[in-house]
Motif scaffolding. Sequence first.
Motif: not given
Length: 382
Positions: A262-288
């Motif tokens: 249950a612990y590792y499953k929860q960690c995996h879900l948290h990391m998946q959600e983080l990846q989705r959120e990071l994918g929606r953020l503006p890309n700093a390298f492109t802006l630079n």
Amino acid sequence: MDFNVKKLATGAGLFFTRAVQFTEEKLGQAEKTELDAHFENLMSRADCTKNWTEKIYRQTEVLLQPNPSARIEEFLYEKLDMKAPSRVTNGELLGQYMEDAAKEFGPGTPYGSTLVKVGECERRLGAAEREFIQTSAISFLSPLRNFLEGDWRTISKERRLLENLRLDLDACKTRLKKAKVADAKAAVAPDFQETRPRNYVLSASASALWTEEVEKAEQELRVAQTEFDRQSEVTQLLLEGISSTHVNHLRCLHEFVEAQAAYYKQCHLHMQELQRELGRLPNAFTLNSAHAMAAPGSASDGVSSPVETDTLKIEEVQAPATGTRKAKVLYDYDAADSSELSLLADELITVYTVPGMDSDWLIGERGNQKGKVPVTYLELLS
């Protein structure tokens, strides 16, 4: 100080008798009562259970709390019967540092906003770790510790008592054997032609004395044998209880595995959600890169920057004649707008690049559907 000198002397004599018997057994000068094979197997199984339980318990402690200083501190609090203070997990501490850093750099900047998202995720991971540690300590560590500090101590105490009674029994056997030998020598028929009657009287008196000594030794042997047999039964019952201990530890092991899963499953879900959120953020390298191209005096003066160009129209993008590849989707992805393509884990799509597009994105096609997809969510196939 009031103490019983007679009792002290008796205890010292008993200890000395056992020490002599133990030493003679080691030197091969005295016989030793052997336990039956079933009893020996039970003791061997109990010793094996204790040794491996102790190793599993110690290593599980290391897994849940790698810091030895923290483990010693928790041990001292437990021995002093005091509640240990709440300890922040490493994940929670890292999340706090990231969020504090985001405040310094500015939460509106690409780096600051990313630090906020990652910091929040690390906090959630730390909280999940804390819950896993607490659950494992209750459902797995506590039963193992209760066995080592409770049942095993009782078994060890009864086994030591059995060994002492066994030494007493063998000492009684040795004493009876010596008394019988002496009685046999004294029972040799005296010489009635002996001219000195006094020697005859002494010989008869010694024979009677040794006969009395044999009877006394036989009585002590019967008492010692009874006590030994009774203690053997008690100890054997405790040793047979090891089977119940195995059943209990098996149940606890299943609970530990469930908590860990249950612990590792929860960690995996948290990391998946983080990846989705990071994918929606503006890309700093492109802006630079865009700001650098639009800077006055640069080699790109007179050329419009990518930021100033019209938004990429997905429906106008054509797949190149060559350069398309198959890709396997690693995680689910929800499109942020109409220019993106939603993904489902484990599906296969066709991907390709277009000139001027950010390197973190690809164009993905699924049948008649087309849209941008993040590279981090894909496994490119040959």
